[in-house]
Design a protein around this motif. Structure first.
Motif, PDB file in Angstrom:
ATOM      1  N   LEU A  20     -64.758 -24.841  -7.556  1.00 49.94           N
ATOM      2  CA  LEU A  20     -64.672 -25.143  -9.199  1.00 49.94           C
ATOM      3  C   LEU A  20     -63.385 -24.611  -9.789  1.00 49.94           C
ATOM      4  CD1 LEU A  20     -68.400 -23.820 -10.228  1.00 49.94           C
ATOM      5  CD2 LEU A  20     -67.686 -26.117  -9.322  1.00 49.94           C
ATOM      6  N   SER A  21     -62.994 -25.079 -10.811  1.00 47.70           N
ATOM      7  CA  SER A  21     -61.836 -24.716 -11.407  1.00 47.70           C
ATOM      8  C   SER A  21     -62.003 -24.542 -12.874  1.00 47.70           C
ATOM      9  CB  SER A  21     -60.603 -26.076 -11.233  1.00 47.70           C
ATOM     10  OG  SER A  21     -60.376 -25.995  -9.936  1.00 47.70           O
ATOM     11  N   CYS A  22     -61.425 -23.555 -13.431  1.00 49.39           N
ATOM     12  CA  CYS A  22     -61.681 -23.263 -15.001  1.00 49.39           C
ATOM     13  C   CYS A  22     -60.127 -23.206 -15.565  1.00 49.39           C
ATOM     14  CB  CYS A  22     -62.221 -21.919 -14.964  1.00 49.39           C
ATOM     15  SG  CYS A  22     -62.232 -21.314 -16.743  1.00 49.39           S
ATOM     16  N   ALA A  23     -59.615 -24.293 -16.210  1.00 50.07           N
ATOM     17  CA  ALA A  23     -58.366 -24.115 -16.885  1.00 50.07           C
ATOM     18  C   ALA A  23     -58.081 -23.735 -18.208  1.00 50.07           C
ATOM     19  CB  ALA A  23     -57.977 -25.791 -16.526  1.00 50.07           C
ATOM     20  N   ALA A  24     -57.409 -22.828 -18.703  1.00 50.45           N
ATOM     21  CA  ALA A  24     -57.340 -22.184 -19.748  1.00 50.45           C
ATOM     22  C   ALA A  24     -56.039 -22.410 -20.559  1.00 50.45           C
ATOM     23  CB  ALA A  24     -57.319 -20.492 -19.391  1.00 50.45           C
ATOM     24  N   SER A  25     -56.304 -22.649 -21.854  1.00 51.82           N
ATOM     25  CA  SER A  25     -55.173 -23.088 -22.754  1.00 51.82           C
ATOM     26  C   SER A  25     -55.528 -22.406 -24.077  1.00 51.82           C
ATOM     27  CB  SER A  25     -54.851 -24.364 -22.757  1.00 51.82           C
ATOM     28  OG  SER A  25     -56.038 -25.014 -23.300  1.00 51.82           O
ATOM     29  N   GLY A  26     -54.240 -22.199 -24.675  1.00 57.78           N
ATOM     30  CA  GLY A  26     -54.432 -21.702 -26.281  1.00 57.78           C
ATOM     31  C   GLY A  26     -54.833 -20.247 -26.226  1.00 57.78           C
ATOM     32  N   PHE A  27     -54.621 -19.249 -25.198  1.00 54.74           N
ATOM     33  CA  PHE A  27     -54.770 -18.073 -25.456  1.00 54.74           C
ATOM     34  C   PHE A  27     -54.044 -17.329 -24.282  1.00 54.74           C
ATOM     35  CE2 PHE A  27     -57.778 -17.128 -22.301  1.00 54.74           C
ATOM     36  CZ  PHE A  27     -58.750 -18.267 -22.100  1.00 54.74           C
ATOM     37  N   THR A  28     -53.762 -15.899 -24.489  1.00 60.12           N
ATOM     38  CA  THR A  28     -52.871 -15.361 -23.440  1.00 60.12           C
ATOM     39  C   THR A  28     -53.729 -15.067 -22.364  1.00 60.12           C
ATOM     40  OG1 THR A  28     -51.496 -14.259 -25.180  1.00 60.12           O
ATOM     41  CG2 THR A  28     -51.440 -13.455 -23.001  1.00 60.12           C
ATOM     42  N   PHE A  29     -53.583 -15.831 -21.143  1.00 60.94           N
ATOM     43  CA  PHE A  29     -54.377 -15.918 -19.967  1.00 60.94           C
ATOM     44  C   PHE A  29     -54.543 -14.496 -19.302  1.00 60.94           C
ATOM     45  CE2 PHE A  29     -56.924 -18.064 -16.683  1.00 60.94           C
ATOM     46  CZ  PHE A  29     -56.089 -17.681 -15.368  1.00 60.94           C
ATOM     47  N   ASP A  30     -53.367 -13.795 -19.554  1.00 56.11           N
ATOM     48  CA  ASP A  30     -53.219 -12.429 -18.359  1.00 56.11           C
ATOM     49  C   ASP A  30     -53.900 -11.484 -19.058  1.00 56.11           C
ATOM     50  OD1 ASP A  30     -50.041 -13.080 -16.749  1.00 56.11           O
ATOM     51  OD2 ASP A  30     -51.945 -13.926 -16.528  1.00 56.11           O
ATOM     52  N   ASP A  31     -54.311 -11.628 -20.541  1.00 53.40           N
ATOM     53  CA  ASP A  31     -54.934 -10.586 -21.058  1.00 53.40           C
ATOM     54  C   ASP A  31     -56.210 -10.276 -20.953  1.00 53.40           C
ATOM     55  OD1 ASP A  31     -52.892 -10.470 -24.309  1.00 53.40           O
ATOM     56  OD2 ASP A  31     -52.653  -9.993 -22.248  1.00 53.40           O
ATOM     57  N   TYR A  32     -57.188 -11.581 -20.313  1.00 53.73           N
ATOM     58  CA  TYR A  32     -58.242 -11.508 -20.120  1.00 53.73           C
ATOM     59  C   TYR A  32     -59.081 -11.389 -18.826  1.00 53.73           C
ATOM     60  CZ  TYR A  32     -58.985 -13.341 -24.893  1.00 53.73           C
ATOM     61  OH  TYR A  32     -58.969 -13.539 -26.495  1.00 53.73           O
ATOM     62  N   THR A  33     -60.291 -11.271 -18.888  1.00 46.82           N
ATOM     63  CA  THR A  33     -61.155 -11.299 -17.735  1.00 46.82           C
ATOM     64  C   THR A  33     -62.065 -12.716 -17.565  1.00 46.82           C
ATOM     65  OG1 THR A  33     -61.604  -8.980 -17.306  1.00 46.82           O
ATOM     66  CG2 THR A  33     -63.315 -10.528 -16.431  1.00 46.82           C
ATOM     67  N   ILE A  34     -61.776 -13.598 -16.765  1.00 47.93           N
ATOM     68  CA  ILE A  34     -62.461 -14.674 -16.586  1.00 47.93           C
ATOM     69  C   ILE A  34     -63.788 -14.591 -15.537  1.00 47.93           C
ATOM     70  CG2 ILE A  34     -62.333 -17.057 -16.035  1.00 47.93           C
ATOM     71  CD1 ILE A  34     -60.517 -16.558 -18.363  1.00 47.93           C
ATOM     72  N   GLY A  35     -64.731 -15.121 -16.215  1.00 48.01           N
ATOM     73  CA  GLY A  35     -66.196 -15.129 -15.398  1.00 48.01           C
ATOM     74  C   GLY A  35     -66.751 -16.369 -15.186  1.00 48.01           C
ATOM     75  N   TRP A  36     -67.622 -16.488 -14.065  1.00 42.47           N
ATOM     76  CA  TRP A  36     -68.211 -17.436 -13.902  1.00 42.47           C
ATOM     77  C   TRP A  36     -69.779 -17.304 -14.096  1.00 42.47           C
ATOM     78  CZ3 TRP A  36     -66.868 -22.462 -13.487  1.00 42.47           C
ATOM     79  CH2 TRP A  36     -65.304 -22.612 -13.303  1.00 42.47           C
ATOM     80  N   PHE A  37     -70.471 -17.989 -14.864  1.00 40.35           N
ATOM     81  CA  PHE A  37     -71.730 -18.094 -14.942  1.00 40.35           C
ATOM     82  C   PHE A  37     -72.629 -19.274 -14.547  1.00 40.35           C
ATOM     83  CE2 PHE A  37     -71.812 -14.178 -17.565  1.00 40.35           C
ATOM     84  CZ  PHE A  37     -70.582 -13.853 -17.992  1.00 40.35           C
ATOM     85  N   ARG A  38     -74.056 -19.002 -14.412  1.00 46.80           N
ATOM     86  CA  ARG A  38     -74.569 -20.138 -14.044  1.00 46.80           C
ATOM     87  C   ARG A  38     -75.992 -20.074 -14.561  1.00 46.80           C
ATOM     88  NH1 ARG A  38     -75.587 -19.269  -7.548  1.00 46.80           N
ATOM     89  NH2 ARG A  38     -77.036 -17.716  -7.533  1.00 46.80           N
ATOM     90  N   GLN A  39     -76.572 -21.271 -14.922  1.00 49.12           N
ATOM     91  CA  GLN A  39     -77.986 -21.566 -15.700  1.00 49.12           C
ATOM     92  C   GLN A  39     -78.636 -22.707 -14.830  1.00 49.12           C
ATOM     93  OE1 GLN A  39     -78.001 -21.559 -19.758  1.00 49.12           O
ATOM     94  NE2 GLN A  39     -80.479 -20.659 -19.928  1.00 49.12           N
ATOM     95  N   ALA A  40     -79.533 -22.374 -14.354  1.00 42.75           N
ATOM     96  CA  ALA A  40     -80.516 -23.230 -13.448  1.00 42.75           C
ATOM     97  C   ALA A  40     -81.696 -23.542 -14.642  1.00 42.75           C
ATOM     98  CB  ALA A  40     -81.250 -22.728 -12.291  1.00 42.75           C
TER      99      ALA A  40
END
Length: 124
Positions: A20-40
């Motif tokens: 899976l890929s998550c492409a970010a834009s419009g904010f300062t990427f390096d300032d954040y934590t990126i997480g993956w969630f799922r819902q069945a």
């Protein structure tokens, strides 16, 4: 405008792999934590994996440890989730999200942005 676009889902047989890929834009990427969630269907949303972009520290749900690997590419403002040895119970819609830190995101708190979701289906 801040945006997360997640992609890479699909249909795979048990034991197979997806990335899976998550492409970010419009904010300062390096300032954040990126997480993956799922819902069945019929189940609560659960956190799968997280990565703090600034230092690469990561965390995983017990159910995916040893099978999933999260990584980031700051040059592309993209986070990846490599999913191996997939099981039918991994079937869900997967969402990426940008938040404050790993501890807060595991509690579902302080999350600023969400992707639109990508379907992962694992057949037995």
């Amino acid at each position: 405008e801040p945006r997360l676009v997640d992609s890479g889902g699909g249909l795979v047989q048990a034991g197979g792999s997806l990335r899976l890929s998550c492409a970010a834009s419009g904010f300062t990427f390096d300032d954040y934590t990126i997480g993956w969630f799922r819902q069945a269907p019929g189940k609560e949303r659960e956190g799968v994996s997280y990565i703090k972009i600034s230092d690469g520290s990561a965390d995983y749900a017990d159910s995916v440890k040893g099978r999933f690997t999260i990584s980031s590419d700051s040059a592309k403002n993209t986070v990846y989730l490599q999913m191996n040895s997939l099981k039918p119970e991994d079937t869900a819609v997967y969402y990426c999200a940008a938040g404050f830190s790993i501890p807060t995101m595991t509690l579902g708190r302080l999350i600023d942005y969400w992707g639109q979701g990508t379907q992962v289906t694992v057949s037995s």
